[in-house]
Design a protein around this motif. Structure first.
Motif, PDB file in Angstrom:
ATOM      1  N   GLN A  48      38.722   1.050  24.808  1.00  0.00           N
ATOM      2  CA  GLN A  48      39.780   1.403  25.752  1.00  0.00           C
ATOM      3  C   GLN A  48      39.490   2.741  26.424  1.00  0.00           C
ATOM      4  OE1 GLN A  48      43.673   1.330  23.946  1.00  0.00           O
ATOM      5  NE2 GLN A  48      43.320  -0.628  22.954  1.00  0.00           N
ATOM      6  N   THR A  49      40.033   2.879  27.624  1.00  0.00           N
ATOM      7  CA  THR A  49      39.902   4.165  28.317  1.00  0.00           C
ATOM      8  C   THR A  49      41.187   4.987  28.202  1.00  0.00           C
ATOM      9  OG1 THR A  49      40.582   3.100  30.378  1.00  0.00           O
ATOM     10  CG2 THR A  49      38.196   3.314  29.970  1.00  0.00           C
ATOM     11  N   LEU A  50      42.277   4.336  27.793  1.00  0.00           N
ATOM     12  CA  LEU A  50      43.549   5.031  27.635  1.00  0.00           C
ATOM     13  C   LEU A  50      43.724   5.494  26.190  1.00  0.00           C
ATOM     14  CD1 LEU A  50      45.802   2.571  29.662  1.00  0.00           C
ATOM     15  CD2 LEU A  50      44.817   4.739  30.443  1.00  0.00           C
ATOM     16  N   ALA A  51      44.751   6.284  25.942  1.00  0.00           N
ATOM     17  CA  ALA A  51      45.046   6.751  24.583  1.00  0.00           C
ATOM     18  C   ALA A  51      45.277   5.553  23.664  1.00  0.00           C
ATOM     19  CB  ALA A  51      46.285   7.643  24.599  1.00  0.00           C
ATOM     20  N   VAL A  52      44.841   5.691  22.428  1.00  0.00           N
ATOM     21  CA  VAL A  52      44.922   4.603  21.457  1.00  0.00           C
ATOM     22  C   VAL A  52      46.198   4.739  20.630  1.00  0.00           C
ATOM     23  CG1 VAL A  52      43.818   3.648  19.394  1.00  0.00           C
ATOM     24  CG2 VAL A  52      42.432   4.325  21.356  1.00  0.00           C
ATOM     25  N   ASN A  53      46.879   3.606  20.466  1.00  0.00           N
ATOM     26  CA  ASN A  53      48.095   3.566  19.662  1.00  0.00           C
ATOM     27  C   ASN A  53      47.709   3.462  18.181  1.00  0.00           C
ATOM     28  OD1 ASN A  53      50.426   2.704  18.257  1.00  0.00           O
ATOM     29  ND2 ASN A  53      51.274   1.847  20.141  1.00  0.00           N
ATOM     30  N   THR A  54      48.293   4.312  17.339  1.00  0.00           N
ATOM     31  CA  THR A  54      47.951   4.320  15.906  1.00  0.00           C
ATOM     32  C   THR A  54      49.071   3.734  15.042  1.00  0.00           C
ATOM     33  OG1 THR A  54      48.766   6.580  15.722  1.00  0.00           O
ATOM     34  CG2 THR A  54      46.402   6.303  16.099  1.00  0.00           C
ATOM     35  N   GLU A  55      50.041   3.071  15.646  1.00  0.00           N
ATOM     36  CA  GLU A  55      51.168   2.527  14.872  1.00  0.00           C
ATOM     37  C   GLU A  55      50.722   1.517  13.829  1.00  0.00           C
ATOM     38  OE1 GLU A  55      54.388   1.011  17.239  1.00  0.00           O
ATOM     39  OE2 GLU A  55      54.563   2.896  18.358  1.00  0.00           O
ATOM     40  N   GLY A  56      49.766   0.659  14.168  1.00  0.00           N
ATOM     41  CA  GLY A  56      49.275  -0.333  13.213  1.00  0.00           C
ATOM     42  C   GLY A  56      48.648   0.334  11.993  1.00  0.00           C
ATOM     43  N   LEU A  57      47.930   1.423  12.229  1.00  0.00           N
ATOM     44  CA  LEU A  57      47.303   2.148  11.129  1.00  0.00           C
ATOM     45  C   LEU A  57      48.356   2.827  10.255  1.00  0.00           C
ATOM     46  CD1 LEU A  57      44.628   2.977   9.815  1.00  0.00           C
ATOM     47  CD2 LEU A  57      44.583   4.955  11.336  1.00  0.00           C
ATOM     48  N   THR A  58      49.307   3.520  10.867  1.00  0.00           N
ATOM     49  CA  THR A  58      50.338   4.186  10.063  1.00  0.00           C
ATOM     50  C   THR A  58      51.199   3.163   9.321  1.00  0.00           C
ATOM     51  OG1 THR A  58      51.822   4.373  11.982  1.00  0.00           O
ATOM     52  CG2 THR A  58      50.443   6.279  11.481  1.00  0.00           C
ATOM     53  N   ARG A  59      51.433   2.015   9.921  1.00  0.00           N
ATOM     54  CA  ARG A  59      52.191   0.958   9.241  1.00  0.00           C
ATOM     55  C   ARG A  59      51.426   0.469   8.005  1.00  0.00           C
ATOM     56  NH1 ARG A  59      52.322  -2.861  13.011  1.00  0.00           N
ATOM     57  NH2 ARG A  59      53.557  -1.528  14.346  1.00  0.00           N
ATOM     58  N   SER A  60      50.101   0.402   8.097  1.00  0.00           N
ATOM     59  CA  SER A  60      49.302  -0.057   6.953  1.00  0.00           C
ATOM     60  C   SER A  60      49.372   0.933   5.785  1.00  0.00           C
ATOM     61  CB  SER A  60      47.843  -0.292   7.362  1.00  0.00           C
ATOM     62  OG  SER A  60      47.153   0.924   7.567  1.00  0.00           O
ATOM     63  N   PHE A  61      49.675   2.216   6.075  1.00  0.00           N
ATOM     64  CA  PHE A  61      49.855   3.206   5.001  1.00  0.00           C
ATOM     65  C   PHE A  61      51.181   3.006   4.279  1.00  0.00           C
ATOM     66  CE2 PHE A  61      47.684   6.487   7.976  1.00  0.00           C
ATOM     67  CZ  PHE A  61      46.453   5.920   7.748  1.00  0.00           C
ATOM     68  N   GLY A  62      52.060   2.190   4.872  1.00  0.00           N
ATOM     69  CA  GLY A  62      53.392   2.025   4.307  1.00  0.00           C
ATOM     70  C   GLY A  62      54.375   3.001   4.938  1.00  0.00           C
ATOM     71  N   TRP A  63      53.961   3.665   6.028  1.00  0.00           N
ATOM     72  CA  TRP A  63      54.840   4.601   6.715  1.00  0.00           C
ATOM     73  C   TRP A  63      55.762   3.843   7.662  1.00  0.00           C
ATOM     74  CZ3 TRP A  63      51.165   9.017   8.786  1.00  0.00           C
ATOM     75  CH2 TRP A  63      50.593   9.675   7.696  1.00  0.00           C
ATOM     76  N   ASP A  64      57.043   4.243   7.689  1.00  0.00           N
ATOM     77  CA  ASP A  64      57.938   3.723   8.713  1.00  0.00           C
ATOM     78  C   ASP A  64      58.011   4.767   9.837  1.00  0.00           C
ATOM     79  OD1 ASP A  64      59.625   5.761   7.817  1.00  0.00           O
ATOM     80  OD2 ASP A  64      60.900   4.403   6.655  1.00  0.00           O
ATOM     81  N   SER A  65      58.871   4.566  10.807  1.00  0.00           N
ATOM     82  CA  SER A  65      58.922   5.493  11.947  1.00  0.00           C
ATOM     83  C   SER A  65      59.337   6.898  11.506  1.00  0.00           C
ATOM     84  CB  SER A  65      59.871   4.965  13.022  1.00  0.00           C
ATOM     85  OG  SER A  65      61.171   4.796  12.479  1.00  0.00           O
ATOM     86  N   TYR A  66      60.158   6.999  10.457  1.00  0.00           N
ATOM     87  CA  TYR A  66      60.570   8.312   9.946  1.00  0.00           C
ATOM     88  C   TYR A  66      59.362   9.060   9.381  1.00  0.00           C
ATOM     89  CZ  TYR A  66      62.671  11.822   6.893  1.00  0.00           C
ATOM     90  OH  TYR A  66      62.979  12.991   6.270  1.00  0.00           O
ATOM     91  N   ASP A  67      58.534   8.355   8.565  1.00  0.00           N
ATOM     92  CA  ASP A  67      57.350   8.973   7.961  1.00  0.00           C
ATOM     93  C   ASP A  67      56.362   9.448   9.010  1.00  0.00           C
ATOM     94  OD1 ASP A  67      57.870   8.679   5.135  1.00  0.00           O
ATOM     95  OD2 ASP A  67      57.587   6.526   5.420  1.00  0.00           O
ATOM     96  N   ALA A  68      56.242   8.714  10.094  1.00  0.00           N
ATOM     97  CA  ALA A  68      55.266   9.050  11.127  1.00  0.00           C
ATOM     98  C   ALA A  68      55.568  10.407  11.753  1.00  0.00           C
ATOM     99  CB  ALA A  68      55.238   7.966  12.202  1.00  0.00           C
ATOM    100  N   PHE A  69      56.836  10.834  11.702  1.00  0.00           N
ATOM    101  CA  PHE A  69      57.194  12.120  12.297  1.00  0.00           C
ATOM    102  C   PHE A  69      57.295  13.241  11.260  1.00  0.00           C
ATOM    103  CE2 PHE A  69      58.549   9.130  15.548  1.00  0.00           C
ATOM    104  CZ  PHE A  69      57.980   9.713  16.670  1.00  0.00           C
ATOM    105  N   GLN A  70      57.021  12.923  10.002  1.00  0.00           N
ATOM    106  CA  GLN A  70      57.017  13.932   8.947  1.00  0.00           C
ATOM    107  C   GLN A  70      55.659  14.616   8.917  1.00  0.00           C
ATOM    108  OE1 GLN A  70      59.536  14.924   6.727  1.00  0.00           O
ATOM    109  NE2 GLN A  70      60.716  13.777   8.216  1.00  0.00           N
ATOM    110  N   GLN A  71      55.664  15.901   8.548  1.00  0.00           N
ATOM    111  CA  GLN A  71      54.401  16.624   8.403  1.00  0.00           C
ATOM    112  C   GLN A  71      53.726  16.166   7.114  1.00  0.00           C
ATOM    113  OE1 GLN A  71      52.812  18.786  10.424  1.00  0.00           O
ATOM    114  NE2 GLN A  71      51.151  18.858   8.973  1.00  0.00           N
TER     115      GLN A  71
END
Length: 199
Positions: A48-71
């Motif tokens: 891709q030439t555009l920014a890559v979405n990492t939601e699939g990767l963070t979801r595989s860690f077991g992170w939900d949307s709340y975890d994704a914004f945690q440090q």
């Protein structure tokens, strides 16, 4: 931002990327498999030439949307990725890739000053944690890492067969890996404010 930095670092390590692509993931769960999600992320970075979405990767860690914004800690994330990938590479032609690329070795020692006694222990590492506080350069950080500590007074070392002895305690690098990951200790706990503060 730390996840993006780590992913780009791993992606641009060609042998690592090749080994990730070679992992057998055909039968993996399409949502929960970290190796499959990493393959997809790497492929997106490559194609891709555009920014890559990492939601699939963070979801595989077991992170939900709340975890994704945690440090989170980049070293912790690195360990999660590397452990999952190493496990997936077992019994494949890529089995020792992670070890070959990222594993180094140190030797910890305690050497008595006045008697001929030394205790040593060899350990392996995938990253080196370096202090930045009080260090003006990476060279200073490494010098601090291998700095000897004197064990004397009430802190004497109990040397087998010699009793309590003055000793020097330290660590030396035995082997650096071809790809050295350095974790800079940029945060420390402030007991007055009861929180992590940036150095």
């Amino acid at each position: 931002c730390y996840m993006n930095s780590l992913l780009q670092t791993l992606y641009h390590t060609r042998l690592f990327r090749k080994a990730v692509y070679e992992m057998p993931t055909e039968a993996d769960d399409s949502v929960q498999s970290v190796p499959l999600a990493l393959q997809r992320t790497f492929w997106a970075l490559q194609s891709q030439t555009l920014a890559v979405n990492t939601e699939g990767l963070t979801r595989s860690f077991g992170w939900d949307s709340y975890d994704a914004f945690q440090q989170h800690d980049v070293q912790e994330l690195s360990r999660v990725l590397v452990d999952n990938i190493e496990e997936k590479m077992k019994n494949t032609r890529s089995e020792r890739t992670i070890e070959t690329l990222l594993q180094g070795a140190t030797r910890s020692y305690i050497r008595c000053v006045n008697v001929p006694f030394c205790s040593e222990r060899k350990e392996t590492f995938y990253d080196v944690q370096l202090d930045v506080k009080g260090c003006k350069s990476i060279h200073d950080s490494f010098a601090k890492f291998v700095e000897e500590e004197m064990l004397d007074g009430e802190n004497q070392y109990e040397a087998t067969g010699h009793g309590k002895q003055d000793a020097k305690k330290g660590v030396r690098f035995v082997r650096f890996p071809p790809v050295l990951h350095m974790q800079l200790k940029r945060f420390e706990f402030d007991y007055r404010s009861n929180q992590q503060v940036k150095v």
